[in-house]
Design a protein around this motif. Structure first.
Motif, PDB file in Angstrom:
ATOM      1  N   ASN A  37       0.931  -1.193   0.018  1.00  0.00           N
ATOM      2  CA  ASN A  37      -0.171   0.188  -0.025  1.00  0.00           C
ATOM      3  C   ASN A  37       0.854   1.301   0.015  1.00  0.00           C
TER       4      ASN A  37
ATOM      5  N   TYR B  87       3.021   3.921   3.853  1.00  0.00           N
ATOM      6  CA  TYR B  87       2.778   2.622   3.465  1.00  0.00           C
ATOM      7  C   TYR B  87       2.152   1.671   4.956  1.00  0.00           C
TER       8      TYR B  87
ATOM      9  N   PHE C  13      -1.757   2.606   8.716  1.00  0.00           N
ATOM     10  CA  PHE C  13      -0.926   3.097   7.601  1.00  0.00           C
ATOM     11  C   PHE C  13       0.101   4.033   8.235  1.00  0.00           C
TER      12      PHE C  13
ATOM     13  N   VAL D 189       2.278   7.212   7.933  1.00  0.00           N
ATOM     14  CA  VAL D 189       2.680   8.532   7.247  1.00  0.00           C
ATOM     15  C   VAL D 189       4.402   8.518   7.484  1.00  0.00           C
TER      16      VAL D 189
ATOM     17  N   ILE E 189      -3.741  10.505   3.302  1.00  0.00           N
ATOM     18  CA  ILE E 189      -4.789   9.784   4.359  1.00  0.00           C
ATOM     19  C   ILE E 189      -5.848   9.100   3.316  1.00  0.00           C
TER      20      ILE E 189
ATOM     21  N   SER F 278      -4.836   5.955   1.902  1.00  0.00           N
ATOM     22  CA  SER F 278      -4.409   4.808   2.950  1.00  0.00           C
ATOM     23  C   SER F 278      -5.137   3.323   3.092  1.00  0.00           C
TER      24      SER F 278
ATOM     25  N   SER G 281      -6.832   2.470   5.345  1.00  0.00           N
ATOM     26  CA  SER G 281      -6.497   1.982   6.569  1.00  0.00           C
ATOM     27  C   SER G 281      -7.489   2.940   7.730  1.00  0.00           C
TER      28      SER G 281
ATOM     29  N   ILE H 112      -4.029   5.762  11.393  1.00  0.00           N
ATOM     30  CA  ILE H 112      -2.922   6.454  10.857  1.00  0.00           C
ATOM     31  C   ILE H 112      -1.785   6.719  11.837  1.00  0.00           C
TER      32      ILE H 112
ATOM     33  N   ALA I 144      -8.693   7.489  10.179  1.00  0.00           N
ATOM     34  CA  ALA I 144      -8.978   8.137   8.454  1.00  0.00           C
ATOM     35  C   ALA I 144     -10.585   8.829   8.871  1.00  0.00           C
TER      36      ALA I 144
END
Length: 186
Positions: free
Chosen positions: A50, A69, A103, A105, A128, A131, A133, A136, A182
Motif C-alpha cells: 500500500n 505504507y 497506515f 505516514v 490519508i 491509505s 486503513s 494512521i 481516517a
C-alpha cells in the motif's frame, strides 16, 4: 504561486528520490551527509504494501512530499514504537489494536520557503485518502508547547498522542508518535 499535487508511481518516486530527500534534509535540519543513506531507504519503501506518495510542485521546484505504507511489526519504525511503549509501562489493548493494522505516514515534508501555505494540509489529506486503513500513525519531533506548523497541522487532522518523548536511534531529539483515524480526518 500555483501549486500542483500529483500522486507518484513507485518508479517516479524512485527517480525523484534525490530531490525529494533534499526537501527532507532541509525541512528537518539534518546533516546533508546522510543523503545517500536516506535515498537508499526511501527507494526501498516503494516495495512496501500500500505504498503511496504525493508530490507538491510549482512546475519548477519541488515544494513538498509525503509518502507512507501499511505498517508491519517487521519494520524498524514499528519495533521502535513498540519498544517505547514497553519502556513507558506497556501498550494498552487499544494501542495493540492500532498497531495490528495501521497506515504509517512515513514522511511528510514541505520546503522551508514554502511552509505556511497549506501545502502540508493538502499532502496529508491526499495521503490519508489513499491509505485504505482506519488507523494512521506518524512521528514528529517534539517542540515546546507543540508550537510549530507540524503539530498544528496534525492536531487539525485529529491526531492524538500515542507515545510522547520517544528517542529514535540516530537522532538526539525526542519525537511524538501521533494517531488518528481516517474517518476523523478532514
Amino acid at each position: 504561486m500555483t501549486v500542483y499535487y500529483q500522486s507518484l508511481s513507485p518508479h517516479e518516486f524512485s527517480v525523484l528520490c534525490p530531490s525529494l530527500v533534499d526537501v527532507y534534509i532541509k525541512a528537518m535540519g539534518y546533516d546533508p551527509a546522510m543523503k545517500n543513506s536516506r535515498i537508499t531507504a526511501w527507494r526501498a519503501a516503494v516495495m512496501e504494501k500500500n505504498f503511496h506518495a504525493v508530490l507538491a510542485h510549482n512546475n519548477t521546484h519541488i515544494l513538498g512530499v509525503a509518502y507512507g505504507y501499511l505498517g508491519r511489526p517487521e519494520h524498524w519504525w514499528d519495533r521502535e514504537v513498540r519498544r517505547a511503549l514497553r519502556l513507558q509501562g506497556g501498550a494498552s489493548p487499544r494501542q495493540l489494536n492500532i498497531l495490528s493494522q495501521y497506515f504509517s505516514v512515513t514522511e511528510i515534508h514541505v520546503s522551508p520557503q514554502a511552509q505556511g501555505k497549506g501545502i502540508g494540509t493538502q499532502l496529508l489529506s491526499s495521503l490519508i485518502a489513499k491509505s485504505q486503513s482506519e488507523h494512521i500513525l506518524l512521528s514528529t519531533p517534539e517542540v515546546a508547547g507543540e508550537d510549530n506548523g507540524a503539530f498544528r497541522l496534525y492536531r487539525r487532522f485529529g491526531f492524538e498522542d500515542f507515545v510522547r518523548q520517544m528517542l529514535f536511534a540516530g537522532d538526539e531529539r525526542p519525537f511524538a508518535i501521533l494517531h488518528a483515524t481516517a474517518s476523523s480526518c478532514p
